[in-house]
Write a protein that holds these residues in place. Structure first.
Motif, PDB file in Angstrom:
ATOM      1  N   ILE A  71      11.394 -49.563 -19.788  1.00 32.56           N
ATOM      2  CA  ILE A  71      11.200 -50.009 -21.165  1.00 32.56           C
ATOM      3  C   ILE A  71      12.547 -50.278 -21.824  1.00 32.56           C
ATOM      4  O   ILE A  71      12.709 -51.248 -22.576  1.00 32.56           O
ATOM      5  CB  ILE A  71      10.382 -48.969 -21.960  1.00 32.56           C
ATOM      6  N   ALA A  72      13.539 -49.442 -21.537  1.00 29.67           N
ATOM      7  CA  ALA A  72      14.871 -49.649 -22.121  1.00 29.67           C
ATOM      8  C   ALA A  72      15.475 -50.964 -21.642  1.00 29.67           C
ATOM      9  O   ALA A  72      16.025 -51.736 -22.436  1.00 29.67           O
ATOM     10  CB  ALA A  72      15.777 -48.472 -21.760  1.00 29.67           C
ATOM     11  N   VAL A  73      15.348 -51.232 -20.349  1.00 31.35           N
ATOM     12  CA  VAL A  73      15.899 -52.479 -19.810  1.00 31.35           C
ATOM     13  C   VAL A  73      15.153 -53.683 -20.393  1.00 31.35           C
ATOM     14  O   VAL A  73      15.766 -54.690 -20.761  1.00 31.35           O
ATOM     15  CB  VAL A  73      15.839 -52.469 -18.269  1.00 31.35           C
ATOM     16  N   ALA A  74      13.833 -53.569 -20.509  1.00 34.90           N
ATOM     17  CA  ALA A  74      13.047 -54.667 -21.077  1.00 34.90           C
ATOM     18  C   ALA A  74      13.414 -54.908 -22.534  1.00 34.90           C
ATOM     19  O   ALA A  74      13.522 -56.061 -22.971  1.00 34.90           O
ATOM     20  CB  ALA A  74      11.553 -54.365 -20.948  1.00 34.90           C
ATOM     21  N   SER A  75      13.625 -53.835 -23.292  1.00 34.80           N
ATOM     22  CA  SER A  75      13.978 -54.018 -24.699  1.00 34.80           C
ATOM     23  C   SER A  75      15.359 -54.641 -24.839  1.00 34.80           C
ATOM     24  O   SER A  75      15.592 -55.440 -25.753  1.00 34.80           O
ATOM     25  CB  SER A  75      13.913 -52.686 -25.450  1.00 34.80           C
ATOM     26  N   GLY A  79      15.882 -58.153 -26.684  1.00 34.94           N
ATOM     27  CA  GLY A  79      16.879 -58.260 -27.752  1.00 34.94           C
ATOM     28  C   GLY A  79      17.883 -59.359 -27.475  1.00 34.94           C
ATOM     29  O   GLY A  79      18.250 -60.122 -28.376  1.00 34.94           O
ATOM     30  N   ALA A  80      18.321 -59.467 -26.235  1.00 35.11           N
ATOM     31  CA  ALA A  80      19.276 -60.527 -25.892  1.00 35.11           C
ATOM     32  C   ALA A  80      18.618 -61.903 -26.020  1.00 35.11           C
ATOM     33  O   ALA A  80      19.245 -62.850 -26.501  1.00 35.11           O
ATOM     34  CB  ALA A  80      19.799 -60.322 -24.472  1.00 35.11           C
ATOM     35  N   GLY A  81      17.365 -62.016 -25.610  1.00 35.21           N
ATOM     36  CA  GLY A  81      16.664 -63.295 -25.737  1.00 35.21           C
ATOM     37  C   GLY A  81      16.468 -63.701 -27.179  1.00 35.21           C
ATOM     38  O   GLY A  81      16.681 -64.860 -27.552  1.00 35.21           O
ATOM     39  N   ILE A  82      16.075 -62.749 -28.011  1.00 31.78           N
ATOM     40  CA  ILE A  82      15.878 -63.053 -29.429  1.00 31.78           C
ATOM     41  C   ILE A  82      17.207 -63.428 -30.079  1.00 31.78           C
ATOM     42  O   ILE A  82      17.264 -64.307 -30.938  1.00 31.78           O
ATOM     43  CB  ILE A  82      15.234 -61.848 -30.143  1.00 31.78           C
ATOM     44  N   THR A  83      18.276 -62.765 -29.648  1.00 34.70           N
ATOM     45  CA  THR A  83      19.591 -63.114 -30.186  1.00 34.70           C
ATOM     46  C   THR A  83      19.954 -64.553 -29.816  1.00 34.70           C
ATOM     47  O   THR A  83      20.478 -65.301 -30.648  1.00 34.70           O
ATOM     48  CB  THR A  83      20.656 -62.137 -29.658  1.00 34.70           C
ATOM     49  N   GLY A  84      19.668 -64.946 -28.581  1.00 31.85           N
ATOM     50  CA  GLY A  84      19.928 -66.325 -28.169  1.00 31.85           C
ATOM     51  C   GLY A  84      19.110 -67.323 -28.963  1.00 31.85           C
ATOM     52  O   GLY A  84      19.614 -68.369 -29.375  1.00 31.85           O
TER      53      GLY A  84
END
Length: 165
Positions: A71-75, A79-84
């Protein structure tokens, strides 16, 4: 009420000093260190002179459960995708903020292209339908010019009905 020691006679001066020294030394004695579990593994076996080193088994002593790590890796990925996506939206909106003719053309160009393709597809489908359709009219044609006109009026609403026959 005075405290009396009934089990032993009172201590002498030297005995009291020795007992006080013992209690103080026991209170301030350094504790035995707690043995800590090592957090790493060091393999001291000698390395071969050439070639690859054989694998060494290392016990899996994870503190975090596997599902929590997933779950931590997925979050982090989300987060990185949303930032992009946010950075891309910011760049697009910055470009739209400076309204120029070229900017407007670049924004409307994809929509115009999609509309042009849709129009071309619709025209091709319409031509294909018209080419296949064959209308043959056979039989008598009757034209009636008789009109029935009925009108109903009740209260403030009225209704007129024309029937052409």
């Amino acid at each position: 009420m005075e405290f009396e020691n009934t089990t032993r006679p009172p201590l002498s001066e030297s005995e009291a000093a020795a007992e006080a020294k013992r209690i103080i030394q026991e209170a301030y004695r350094p504790e035995t260190p707690v043995r800590h579990i090592p957090t790493s593994f060091r393999d001291d076996t000698p390395l071969p002179a050439y070639g690859d080193t054989p694998p060494v088994h290392q016990d899996d002593k994870r503190i975090v459960p596997a599902w929590a790590a997933g779950i931590a890796v997925a979050s982090i990925g989300v987060g990185a995708g949303i930032t992009g996506i946010g950075c891309g939206a910011w760049l697009v909106l910055q470009g739209l903020a400076s309204v120029t003719l070229y900017g407007v053309l670049m924004v409307t160009l994809p929509f115009a292209g999609v509309a042009m393709v849709a129009t071309a597809i619709g025209g091709a489908i319409n031509k294909a339908r018209n080419a296949v359709t064959k209308n043959v009219y056979e039989g008598p044609v009757v034209q009636n010019t008789q009109i029935n006109n009925t009108s109903n009026q009740r209260g403030m609403f009225s209704r007129t009905r024309n029937d052409v026959r």
